[in-house]
Design an enzyme around this catalytic site. Structure first.
Site, short mmCIF file in Angstrom:
data_model
loop_
_atom_site.label_atom_id
_atom_site.label_comp_id
_atom_site.label_asym_id
_atom_site.label_seq_id
_atom_site.Cartn_x
_atom_site.Cartn_y
_atom_site.Cartn_z
CB CYS A 14 -1.07 -0.05 1.03
SG CYS A 14 -2.16 1.16 0.85
CG HIS A 27 -4.20 -3.07 2.52
ND1 HIS A 27 -3.12 -2.95 3.32
CD2 HIS A 27 -4.59 -1.97 2.21
CE1 HIS A 27 -3.19 -1.39 3.29
NE2 HIS A 27 -4.12 -0.86 2.88
CD GLU A 85 -2.61 -6.19 5.01
OE1 GLU A 85 -2.77 -5.09 5.32
OE2 GLU A 85 -1.94 -6.46 3.81
#
Length: 208
Positions: free
Chosen positions: A79, A181, A183
């Site tokens: 990011c 992202h 995750e």
């Protein structure tokens, strides 16, 4: 062991959990010796470009990260962390980045009938078929950003459309960035982190 750069910007808890799931041990650190000893360096980040660079400078990490990347250490920016890899950003003025990738960071256009910031899921298109990140093709990942990288096509692995073509994965040898992202992107995000893990294990960044 992967080192996650600790500079008080970014939600590192979910990122650590993702690597735990992939059976990759991590350490959250701003210690240059620990960064140098790690198999790879992860640069997370949310927020403003200038504040993030100031935080890195305050911890005397700018030169450390530049030297590690140029020595061949695998570096993954996520990011805002991806944006910091570039030469500069026009976010709230002109600010120098780490200069590990060619290009600059510019604001997403607000006049193209799309919402800014881009916040939510978007579909990726693979631009480099031989990439270890090929599983990203046609898959959706989660984005939260108002700025994007304007960079040479040779650095772009995958893109999404959001009024303009937005690089979602970039790579120049051992320096890699993900605008989304991973995750927060479910199975697809884990696949991209797993691909990075395999590249590090094999010490193979020859796709670029």
């Amino acid at each position: 062991m992967f080192a996650i750069v600790d500079y008080d910007t970014g939600n590192t808890r979910n990122l650590k959990k993702a690597f735990d799931y992939l059976q990759v041990s991590t350490i959250l650190t701003a210690d240059p010796q620990q960064l140098a000893a790690a198999d790879a360096v992860i640069l997370p980040g949310v927020g403003a470009f200038a504040a993030a660079m100031a935080a890195l400078k305050e911890r005397q990490l700018v030169g450390v990260l530049q030297a590690l990347a140029r020595s061949g250490k695998p570096v993954l920016g996520i990011c805002l962390g991806m944006q910091l890899l570039f030469e500069s950003s026009s976010e709230y003025g002109e600010h120098a980045g780490l200069g590990l990738l060619s290009g600059r960071v510019s604001a997403l256009p607000t006049d193209l009938n799309v919402k800014v910031p881009q916040m939510g899921w978007n579909q990726n298109e693979l631009r480099r078929p031989d990439s270890p990140f090929a599983s990203i093709d046609a898959a959706y990942t989660y984005f939260v950003h108002s700025y994007y990288a304007v960079c040479p096509a040779t650095e772009i692995v995958a893109t999404v459309q959001h009024g303009v073509q937005v690089p979602s994965i970039v790579q120049q040898q051992n320096v890699i960035g993900m605008q989304f992202h991973p995750e927060k992107s479910g199975r697809v995000g884990l696949q991209q982190l797993a691909a990075f893990k395999e590249m590090v294990s094999a010490n193979d960044f020859s796709s670029n």
